[in-house]
Design an enzyme around this catalytic site. Structure first.
Site, PDB file in Angstrom:
ATOM      1  N   CYS A   2       0.732  -1.321  -0.071  1.00 11.87           N
ATOM      2  CA  CYS A   2      -0.094  -0.027   0.066  1.00 11.87           C
ATOM      3  C   CYS A   2       0.852   1.124  -0.062  1.00 11.87           C
ATOM      4  O   CYS A   2       2.003   0.963   0.209  1.00 11.87           O
ATOM      5  CB  CYS A   2      -0.750   0.033   1.333  1.00 11.87           C
ATOM      6  SG  CYS A   2      -1.970  -1.193   1.355  1.00 11.87           S
ATOM      7  N   GLY A  28      -1.259   1.363  -4.821  1.00  9.72           N
ATOM      8  CA  GLY A  28      -2.598   0.650  -4.571  1.00  9.72           C
ATOM      9  C   GLY A  28      -3.669   1.426  -5.275  1.00  9.72           C
ATOM     10  O   GLY A  28      -3.901   2.642  -5.053  1.00  9.72           O
ATOM     11  N   ASN A 102       1.482  -0.195   5.886  1.00 13.05           N
ATOM     12  CA  ASN A 102       1.620  -0.820   4.729  1.00 13.05           C
ATOM     13  C   ASN A 102       2.516  -2.308   5.218  1.00 13.05           C
ATOM     14  O   ASN A 102       3.404  -2.234   5.754  1.00 13.05           O
ATOM     15  CB  ASN A 102       2.527  -0.206   3.992  1.00 13.05           C
ATOM     16  CG  ASN A 102       3.365  -0.755   2.631  1.00 13.05           C
ATOM     17  OD1 ASN A 102       4.603  -0.187   2.105  1.00 13.05           O
ATOM     18  ND2 ASN A 102       2.739  -1.708   2.064  1.00 13.05           N
ATOM     19  N   GLY A 103       1.965  -3.354   4.618  1.00 16.17           N
ATOM     20  CA  GLY A 103       2.485  -4.646   5.164  1.00 16.17           C
ATOM     21  C   GLY A 103       1.725  -5.670   5.523  1.00 16.17           C
ATOM     22  O   GLY A 103       0.519  -5.576   5.196  1.00 16.17           O
ATOM     23  N   CYS A 238      12.506  -5.461   0.894  1.00 16.20           N
ATOM     24  CA  CYS A 238      11.627  -6.574  -0.212  1.00 16.20           C
ATOM     25  C   CYS A 238      12.326  -5.869  -1.596  1.00 16.20           C
ATOM     26  O   CYS A 238      12.290  -5.096  -2.045  1.00 16.20           O
ATOM     27  CB  CYS A 238      10.089  -6.056  -0.086  1.00 16.20           C
ATOM     28  SG  CYS A 238       9.084  -6.445  -1.581  1.00 16.20           S
ATOM     29  N   TYR A 244       9.685  -4.257  -9.269  1.00 11.11           N
ATOM     30  CA  TYR A 244       8.139  -4.012  -9.791  1.00 11.11           C
ATOM     31  C   TYR A 244       7.569  -2.507  -8.920  1.00 11.11           C
ATOM     32  O   TYR A 244       7.015  -1.567  -9.685  1.00 11.11           O
ATOM     33  CB  TYR A 244       7.208  -5.120  -9.779  1.00 11.11           C
ATOM     34  CG  TYR A 244       5.675  -4.674 -10.127  1.00 11.11           C
ATOM     35  CD1 TYR A 244       5.765  -4.616 -11.402  1.00 11.11           C
ATOM     36  CD2 TYR A 244       4.957  -4.693  -9.186  1.00 11.11           C
ATOM     37  CE1 TYR A 244       4.345  -4.376 -11.584  1.00 11.11           C
ATOM     38  CE2 TYR A 244       3.523  -4.399  -9.514  1.00 11.11           C
ATOM     39  CZ  TYR A 244       3.041  -4.253 -10.776  1.00 11.11           C
ATOM     40  OH  TYR A 244       2.011  -3.950 -11.038  1.00 11.11           O
ATOM     41  N   ASP A 347      10.287  -7.274 -19.598  1.00  6.38           N
ATOM     42  CA  ASP A 347       9.260  -6.976 -18.515  1.00  6.38           C
ATOM     43  C   ASP A 347      10.042  -7.061 -17.374  1.00  6.38           C
ATOM     44  O   ASP A 347      11.232  -7.775 -17.219  1.00  6.38           O
ATOM     45  CB  ASP A 347       8.305  -7.757 -18.821  1.00  6.38           C
ATOM     46  CG  ASP A 347       7.085  -6.976 -18.029  1.00  6.38           C
ATOM     47  OD1 ASP A 347       7.224  -5.860 -17.308  1.00  6.38           O
ATOM     48  OD2 ASP A 347       5.737  -7.576 -18.104  1.00  6.38           O
TER      49      ASP A 347
HETATM   50  P1  AMP Z   1       1.434 -12.303 -15.172  1.00  2.52           P
HETATM   51  O1  AMP Z   1       0.703 -11.713 -16.396  1.00  2.52           O
HETATM   52  O2  AMP Z   1       0.635 -12.894 -14.326  1.00  2.52           O
HETATM   53  O3  AMP Z   1       2.735 -13.052 -15.363  1.00  2.52           O
HETATM   54  O4  AMP Z   1       1.910 -10.943 -14.325  1.00  2.52           O
HETATM   55  C1  AMP Z   1       3.241 -10.318 -14.879  1.00  2.52           C
HETATM   56  C2  AMP Z   1       2.874  -8.744 -15.092  1.00  2.52           C
HETATM   57  O5  AMP Z   1       2.176  -8.225 -13.847  1.00  2.52           O
HETATM   58  C3  AMP Z   1       4.057  -8.176 -15.300  1.00  2.52           C
HETATM   59  O6  AMP Z   1       3.943  -7.262 -16.467  1.00  2.52           O
HETATM   60  C4  AMP Z   1       4.410  -7.170 -14.018  1.00  2.52           C
HETATM   61  O7  AMP Z   1       4.582  -5.861 -14.464  1.00  2.52           O
HETATM   62  C5  AMP Z   1       2.728  -7.119 -13.474  1.00  2.52           C
HETATM   63  N1  AMP Z   1       3.068  -7.483 -12.043  1.00  2.52           N
HETATM   64  C6  AMP Z   1       3.871  -8.173 -11.409  1.00  2.52           C
HETATM   65  N2  AMP Z   1       3.950  -8.496 -10.057  1.00  2.52           N
HETATM   66  C7  AMP Z   1       2.750  -7.874  -9.638  1.00  2.52           C
HETATM   67  C8  AMP Z   1       2.055  -7.601  -8.525  1.00  2.52           C
HETATM   68  N3  AMP Z   1       2.169  -8.232  -7.323  1.00  2.52           N
HETATM   69  N4  AMP Z   1       0.746  -7.052  -8.694  1.00  2.52           N
HETATM   70  C9  AMP Z   1       0.442  -6.571  -9.846  1.00  2.52           C
HETATM   71  N5  AMP Z   1       1.127  -6.577 -10.977  1.00  2.52           N
HETATM   72  C10 AMP Z   1       2.209  -7.330 -10.770  1.00  2.52           C
END
Ligand code: AMP
Length: 470
Positions: A2, A28, A102-103, A238, A244, A347
């Site tokens: 968050c 968030g 947050n956590g 983390c 990300y 990515d």
């Molecule tokens: P996926 O489509 O399930 O493989 O998710 C990968 C994509 O989601 C990547 O483009 C990341 O930028 C994004 N992503 C990775 N981790 C998270 C997360 N915890 N919450 C939301 N988006 C995420």
């Protein structure tokens, strides 16, 4: 995960809190809220939605006062209920009290059930309310908010960056391993604490420093004071913040996140070069990584995909079908750039594999000759118990699959994830000071049924030691 902020400023806080939350919106999107304190009264507003949807001029005008806190909530599955929006607000024994967190605590069930055994009832399913209940009880016993927080910290296990506001004074504290970020800044006529330095930039405030793991900060109209509550031989920041979560323009531990990501991109090229014609990011999260890959390889950086800016994160979608359609809406290939080309797509991470599989399919549909996928994190093979919304093992594409198998699942011509060693090197941290649980399945805290690293934490003001075992 968050975004949180707290501000004490003689010039008023509602607009600064609003702008700070705007800057933290990436942390968030499920709900947003602000509580301010003015002459014994708590003014509050919170709702589900984005910051721009939740607040307007009238609402902000009513949030009077020179002290306040705010929160943006991350979409997690299951707990998308209005009562879980933050700040949580309370009044007891003549105090008004508000809290944001947050956590994720790993012992909140045990703690709340102890309280329930004693007749306490909870209005939400958040671990934040458990933190509030402990602080309120300890405050009632000791009469000192700082002592109450120190006693509370001794009971909590997990990740927590917390900002609490009691009667116009702000207290901010970070868990002993410093898992979630929290930093301090100087505003025009006061101070602020926030999850990331970009919140300070948004207000023209001066970044002072990150709070140390286990540190408690107190801010009121007289100024700021610091207290080191716990000392630990290691921290466990983390790693996913670098991969990300944090904005690329945030500075963590003195290092620009963009630079870490660019370095990861360079290392990705060194580990797995490709003889391609263009490097394209998966927007937006792959941007800095792709820049690094392009610089190191000398292959031109060109956008092969354009993101629709007005679409929310695909993760919010509850079913696989919806998630796949959402990828199509969110990212559109640029035919003129990719037709007949060998493309390296970069990515930050692959979680379920939905995004990568779908965009590789789209790139081919739009004429790309070859699509090579490069990823700024090692394979995510384990869940997160400490606040990042990742699915359980069975839904992680890399769980029980080799990179070769994942490569076939997403139909890439080649796939390479950055090695853990290179990722850690790029952050500039020692491996001892990072939580890499989602990549290694080994966590910095004891979690039932999981491996954990052994770490001792001494409380300066007590005798508490965590019991961490391998
Ligand atoms: P996926 O489509 O399930 O493989 O998710 C990968 C994509 O989601 C990547 O483009 C990341 O930028 C994004 N992503 C990775 N981790 C998270 C997360 N915890 N919450 C939301 N988006 C995420």
């Amino acid at each position: 995960m968050c975004g949180i902020v707290g501000i004490v400023d003689a010039g008023g806080v509602s607009l600064p809190l609003y702008y700070a939350l705007f800057a933290l919106q990436h942390r968030g999107q499920e709900s947003a809220g602000i509580s301010t304190y003015d002459a014994g009264i708590l003014h509050k507003h919170k709702e589900q939605g984005l910051v721009a949807e939740v607040f307007n001029r009238e609402i902000l005008t009513e949030l009077t006062g020179k002290v306040g806190i705010g929160h943006v909530r991350y979409p997690t599955t299951g707990e998308n209920q209005p009562e879980n929006t933050q700040p949580l607000n309370f009044s007891f024994k003549g105090h008004v009290f508000s809290i944001v967190h947050n956590g994720n605590l790993v012992n909140s069930k045990e703690l709340s059930s102890d309280y329930e055994d004693q007749g306490h009832i909870f209005a939400t399913t958040t671990d934040t309310e458990v933190i509030a209940a402990i602080i309120a009880r300890e405050l009632t016993v000791s009469g000192s908010m700082e002592d109450a927080i120190i006693l509370c910290m001794q009971k909590l296990e997990g990740s927590y960056s917390v900002i609490a506001m009691l009667d116009g004074t702000i207290y901010a504290f970070r868990d002993p391993l410093g898992i979630k970020p929290l930093c301090i800044g100087k505003t025009d006529s006061g101070y602020m604490v926030a999850s990331e330095s970009v919140a300070m930039d948004a207000l023209g405030a001066i970044f002072i420093r990150d709070l140390k793991p286990g540190e408690l900060v107190r801010i009121d109209s007289d100024g700021i004071s610091y207290r080191q509550v716990t000392r630990s031989s290691h921290s466990a920041f983390c790693i996913f913040e670098y991969v990300y979560f944090a904005r690329s323009d945030s500075v963590i531990d003195g290092v620009l996140v963009y630079d870490v990501r660019r370095k990861i991109g360079e290392m990705l090229h060194n580990e797995a070069p490709v003889n391609a014609e263009m490097i394209s990011p998966v927007p937006d999260s792959g941007m800095a990584f792709a820049t690094g890959y392009s610089e190191a390889s000398g292959i031109p950086f060109k956008e092969g995909l354009i993101k629709n800016r007005y679409i929310g994160r695909t993760f919010i979608m509850p079913t696989q079908k919806l998630r796949e359609n959402a990828v199509r809406m969110k990212l559109n290939p640029v035919r003129g750039h990719i037709k007949g080309k060998s493309v390296v797509l970069v990515d930050d991470s692959i979680v379920r594999g939905t995004t990568s599989r779908r965009i590789i399919e789209l790139m081919r549909e739009f004429g790309a000759r070859e699509v090579h996928f490069r990823v700024g994190s090692p394979p995510i093979t384990a869940p997160c118990y400490l606040g990042v919304d990742l699915p359980t093992r069975n839904d992680l594409i890399a769980h029980n699959r080799s990179p070769g198998e994942v490569c076939s699942c997403i139909s890439a011509d080649s796939l390479h994830h950055i090695s853990l060693e290179a990722l850690i090197k790029a952050t500039g941290h020692s491996p001892e000071d990072l939580c890499c649980g989602c990549l290694t399945g080994c966590y910095p805290l004891r979690i039932s049924g999981e491996l954990s690293k052994c770490r001792d934490i001494d409380f300066v003001n007590g005798s508490y030691q965590t019991r961490l075992e391998l």
